[in-house]
Design a protein around this motif. Structure first.
Motif, mmCIF file in Angstrom:
data_model
loop_
_atom_site.group_PDB
_atom_site.id
_atom_site.type_symbol
_atom_site.label_atom_id
_atom_site.label_comp_id
_atom_site.label_asym_id
_atom_site.label_seq_id
_atom_site.Cartn_x
_atom_site.Cartn_y
_atom_site.Cartn_z
ATOM 1 N N ILE A 170 0.136 6.808 5.141
ATOM 2 C CA ILE A 170 -0.290 5.427 4.885
ATOM 3 C C ILE A 170 -0.016 4.514 6.079
ATOM 4 C CG2 ILE A 170 -0.020 3.434 3.367
ATOM 5 C CD1 ILE A 170 -1.347 5.921 2.041
ATOM 6 N N ILE B 255 -6.239 4.554 -1.824
ATOM 7 C CA ILE B 255 -5.005 5.264 -1.489
ATOM 8 C C ILE B 255 -5.150 6.751 -1.791
ATOM 9 C CG2 ILE B 255 -2.583 5.560 -2.169
ATOM 10 C CD1 ILE B 255 -2.555 2.449 -2.570
ATOM 11 N N ARG C 212 0.831 -1.204 0.000
ATOM 12 C CA ARG C 212 0.000 0.000 0.000
ATOM 13 C C ARG C 212 0.874 1.265 0.000
ATOM 14 N NH1 ARG C 212 -5.176 0.675 0.999
ATOM 15 N NH2 ARG C 212 -5.926 2.666 1.771
ATOM 16 N N THR C 213 1.916 1.272 0.826
ATOM 17 C CA THR C 213 2.818 2.419 0.887
ATOM 18 C C THR C 213 3.605 2.555 -0.416
ATOM 19 O OG1 THR C 213 2.975 2.316 3.282
ATOM 20 C CG2 THR C 213 4.774 3.418 2.132
ATOM 21 N N ALA D 232 1.340 4.062 -2.902
ATOM 22 C CA ALA D 232 1.110 5.476 -2.619
ATOM 23 C C ALA D 232 2.288 6.324 -3.097
ATOM 24 C CB ALA D 232 0.877 5.683 -1.124
#
Length: 138
Positions: A82, A44, A6-7, A10
């Motif tokens: 995040i 996101i 996820r990071t 992002a």
């Protein structure tokens, strides 16, 4: 340091917005350019918008763009949105002779935070990481 998918998504999305801005960039374009699943990207982008790192506009000419110049957004800014604040190690987690290990982890985290706070999205999009001895990012 572990960086979640996820990071990573992002960071890639913010870099894409910086590279293709300054106007609104459709989410579809970001998803395609960075090979990010669209539904994942939508969540996101919402999180980044709520945190004030990006703006959005609806409609046929809509999309997303950075809320600040890329020189003013660091990797740490995005990661913090995040991932949240990192946990700090307590000395009582390491009893006896192992107690100094908590200090080692603390110093390591400080170095990570310092480095991530020095690298901006502009550095990423220009392939010029500070301290990289002038070498472009592969």
């Amino acid at each position: 340091m572990r960086v979640s998918a996820r990071t990573q998504y992002a960071l890639r999305a913010v870099a894409e917005l910086a590279a293709t801005g300054p106007g609104p960039v459709p989410a579809e374009k970001v998803a395609a350019a960075q090979n990010i699943p669209r539904r994942f990207l939508d969540n996101i982008l919402l999180q980044l918008r709520r945190a004030g790192l990006i703006h959005s506009q609806r409609g046929p000419d809509g999309g997303y763009w950075l809320a600040r110049p890329p020189e003013k957004i660091t990797l740490a800014d995005v990661i913090m949105v995040i991932e949240g604040r990192p946990e700090h190690f307590r000395n009582d987690d390491y009893p006896g002779v192992a107690r100094p290990i908590a200090h080692v982890w603390s110093v390591l985290r400080e170095h990570e935070e310092t480095l991530l706070s020095e690298i901006t999205i502009a550095h990423i999009t220009r392939n010029a990481i500070p301290g990289g001895h002038g070498e472009p990012v592969p």
